[in-house]
Design a protein around this motif. Structure first.
Motif, mmCIF file in Angstrom:
data_model
loop_
_atom_site.group_PDB
_atom_site.id
_atom_site.type_symbol
_atom_site.label_atom_id
_atom_site.label_comp_id
_atom_site.label_asym_id
_atom_site.label_seq_id
_atom_site.Cartn_x
_atom_site.Cartn_y
_atom_site.Cartn_z
ATOM 1 N N LYS A 257 2.066 11.379 46.831
ATOM 2 C CA LYS A 257 0.674 11.366 46.382
ATOM 3 C C LYS A 257 0.451 10.294 45.310
ATOM 4 O O LYS A 257 -0.577 9.619 45.301
ATOM 5 N N ARG A 258 1.424 10.162 44.426
ATOM 6 C CA ARG A 258 1.300 9.152 43.376
ATOM 7 C C ARG A 258 1.291 7.742 43.961
ATOM 8 O O ARG A 258 0.497 6.887 43.549
ATOM 9 N N ASP B 216 4.963 15.001 45.574
ATOM 10 C CA ASP B 216 4.338 14.503 44.346
ATOM 11 C C ASP B 216 4.431 12.980 44.255
ATOM 12 O O ASP B 216 3.452 12.306 43.925
ATOM 13 N N ARG B 217 5.596 12.450 44.551
ATOM 14 C CA ARG B 217 5.767 10.998 44.499
ATOM 15 C C ARG B 217 4.945 10.323 45.598
ATOM 16 O O ARG B 217 4.370 9.255 45.385
#
Length: 104
Positions: free
Chosen positions: A77-78, A74-75
């Motif tokens: 992708k962010r 998730d991080r």
């Protein structure tokens, strides 16, 4: 007729020599050369700054790919989304009207 003769006399006294024109042309040429040189220097400096931004962005992207297990997907992708949005946001920061023109 008298007015015409008087105008001719005044016009004859107003004539300039060729030296004045050559000095004006030389000064104008130097001014244009200086402006062109300073514009090229600004463009060159902007290119150097943009290359540095690209280099840092690529390095950050590589580091994110290298440590993707530690930071999580998730991080990761962010970070990728923020890195891809950065050039558009930088352009909007420099020229605030650029995003408004595309929306219309």
């Amino acid at each position: 007729v008298l007015l015409r003769n008087g105008f001719v006399k005044v016009a004859a006294n107003m004539c300039m020599s060729g030296k004045a024109h050559s000095f004006l042309a030389s000064g104008l040429g130097l001014l244009l050369a200086f402006r062109t040189n300073s514009a090229y220097q600004r463009f060159s400096e902007g290119c150097k700054i943009w290359e540095e931004i690209l280099s840092v962005s690529r390095d950050l992207s590589r580091m994110t790919s290298l440590y993707k297990r530690d930071i999580g997907t998730d991080r990761k992708k962010r970070i990728y989304r923020l890195l891809s949005a950065f050039p558009y946001l930088l352009r909007h920061h420099i020229q605030p009207q650029c995003l408004e023109c595309k929306e219309q």
